[in-house]
Design an enzyme around this catalytic site. Structure first.
Site, PDB file in Angstrom:
ATOM      1  N   GLU A  91       0.734  -1.179  -0.030  1.00  0.00           N
ATOM      2  CA  GLU A  91       0.069   0.062  -0.076  1.00  0.00           C
ATOM      3  C   GLU A  91       0.896   1.252  -0.004  1.00  0.00           C
ATOM      4  O   GLU A  91       1.946   1.349   0.681  1.00  0.00           O
ATOM      5  CB  GLU A  91      -1.081  -0.035   1.200  1.00  0.00           C
ATOM      6  CG  GLU A  91      -1.982  -1.157   1.393  1.00  0.00           C
ATOM      7  CD  GLU A  91      -2.768  -1.261   2.508  1.00  0.00           C
ATOM      8  OE1 GLU A  91      -3.921  -1.687   2.369  1.00  0.00           O
ATOM      9  OE2 GLU A  91      -2.104  -0.947   3.504  1.00  0.00           O
ATOM     10  N   GLU A 289     -11.918  -3.393  -2.485  1.00  0.00           N
ATOM     11  CA  GLU A 289     -11.742  -4.692  -1.804  1.00  0.00           C
ATOM     12  C   GLU A 289     -12.270  -4.666  -0.442  1.00  0.00           C
ATOM     13  O   GLU A 289     -12.334  -3.715  -0.008  1.00  0.00           O
ATOM     14  CB  GLU A 289     -10.424  -5.111  -2.133  1.00  0.00           C
ATOM     15  CG  GLU A 289      -9.252  -4.398  -1.496  1.00  0.00           C
ATOM     16  CD  GLU A 289      -7.989  -4.800  -1.679  1.00  0.00           C
ATOM     17  OE1 GLU A 289      -7.183  -4.839  -0.661  1.00  0.00           O
ATOM     18  OE2 GLU A 289      -7.607  -5.055  -3.027  1.00  0.00           O
TER      19      GLU A 289
END
Length: 384
Positions: A91, A289
């Site tokens: 990330e 997600e």
């Protein structure tokens, strides 16, 4: 409470990179207490020749180039999207809430990760340029510890907190801009390497929803997202992705505000709404997600609602461009869960234009449940 198992993927840094970090521990992200994080190289040394004469960004580019050359026969056909890792867990963020060794526990505010010599050197240069040299020797010293709450600290507290001061604005601007610059460098490489291969590039951004209802948004700030009650921290990220035609991949899509701990002011729905608005303004595609393993219809309905992008304050008709279902395990393949999941996938496929009720979709899904039974049994057997 029943046992929930997580199937985590752990890919450590290559041995040669770790060896260099052992020689020079400042290549690792470092907190104010000197704890090092070996999950990802500090972005403070992005462009410096610290890896046997090469910079980390050059090494990332070499890896992407090797991937492209080895899998070129699959690109654009089998491989249609490449998610480019930008930090811990892939990330774009700082490792501000490390769970290993119990350092951080939800819903702690986390800690700034700018105490390696490379980050501090950049901070000092920024302070000198602002004619505030005294601000450059260290990060905030009153921002608490990993498991504090905002009001436990002088820096993040609601009234008179350092985050809302001239110093706070200087530090947080620098800290978040360093993260944006890191993303810019890697996306520049990725775009040139994967240009004309037929694949889309996406980047994952963390869904830090705890303490979102506070003024300072402390956990987002320590992660590098300069998002507060009066400042949008996600629009600059979306605009950076837009410059490189990258998809904005966001998590916690399945969560509902009222299901989260109210005392920690968790507001995942409001956070998703803010991110969706930012991506619309920047004209960048949004993908989603789930964060946790969920097999129930409430979570499915929330995903459908979020992915339809019926956003407060927007008349845009777009939908999410993709949704990734995470945490596949044995529980998913239990007959009842599988039936619900097949109906959910069918509903997702039809999109927001569909107006069928859940019962009708589930009836139509029964056929797919039946024909996939042998595959499901095989999957369950493989997971044992």
């Amino acid at each position: 409470m029943e046992k929930i198992e997580f199937y985590e993927l752990n890919i450590p840094l290559p041995k040669w990179a770790v060896e260099e970090m052992e020689k020079d521990p400042d290549l690792a992200y470092t907190d104010q207490w000197g704890r090092r994080n070996f999950e990802y190289l500090s972005l403070g040394c992005d462009t410096l020749p610290v890896l046997k004469g090469r910079s980390p960004v050059q090494c990332y580019a070499d890896f992407m180039r090797a991937f492209r050359d080895n899998f070129k026969h699959l690109l654009g056909d089998t491989i249609v999207e490449i998610q480019v890792g930008m930090g811990p867990a892939g990330e774009l963020r700082y490792p501000s809430y490390p769970e290993q060794n119990g350092t951080w526990k939800f819903p702690g505010i986390g800690a700034f990760q700018c105490y390696d010599k490379y980050m501090l050197s950049s901070l000092q240069a920024a302070a000198d340029a602002a004619n505030k040299s005294e601000w450059g020797s260290t990060g905030p010293t009153d921002a608490g510890e990993y498991n504090n709450w905002p009001e436990d600290t002088n820096f993040f507290r609601k009234e008179g907190g350092g985050w809302d001061s001239e110093y706070g604005e200087f530090f947080l601007t620098w800290y978040s801009q360093m993260l944006l610059n890191h993303g810019e460098r890697i996306l520049t490489s990725a775009k040139s390497i994967f240009d004309n291969t037929g694949v889309k590039i996406s980047v994952k951004v963390a869904g830090i929803h705890w303490h979102y209802g506070t003024r300072s948004h402390a956990p987002e700030l320590t992660a590098g997202y300069y998002n507060t009650r009066n400042r949008d921290g996600y629009l600059p990220i979306a605009q950076m992705f837009a410059r490189h035609d990258a998809i904005f991949n966001f998590t916690c899509i399945e969560m509902r505000d009222h299901e989260q701990p109210q005392d920690a002011q968790c507001l995942p729905e409001k956070l998703v709404n803010q991110v969706a608005l930012a991506t619309q303004k920047a004209q960048v595609h949004l993908a989603g997600e789930n964060a946790l393993p969920r097999y129930d219809e409430h979570a499915h309905e929330q995903i459908l609602k979020a992915s339809a992008l019926n956003i407060e304050g927007s008349s845009d008709e777009t939908e999410m461009c993709a949704f990734t279902y995470l945490r596949m395990n044995q529980d998913l393949f239990q007959p009842d869960n599988w039936r619900k999941f097949v109906a959910f996938v069918k509903k997702m496929k039809e999109g927001k234009s569909a107006n069928k009720c859940w019962e009708q979709v589930e009836r139509e899904a029964e056929h797919f449940v039946h024909v996939t039974q042998p595959l499901v049994q095989e999957a369950v057997a493989m997971m044992h």
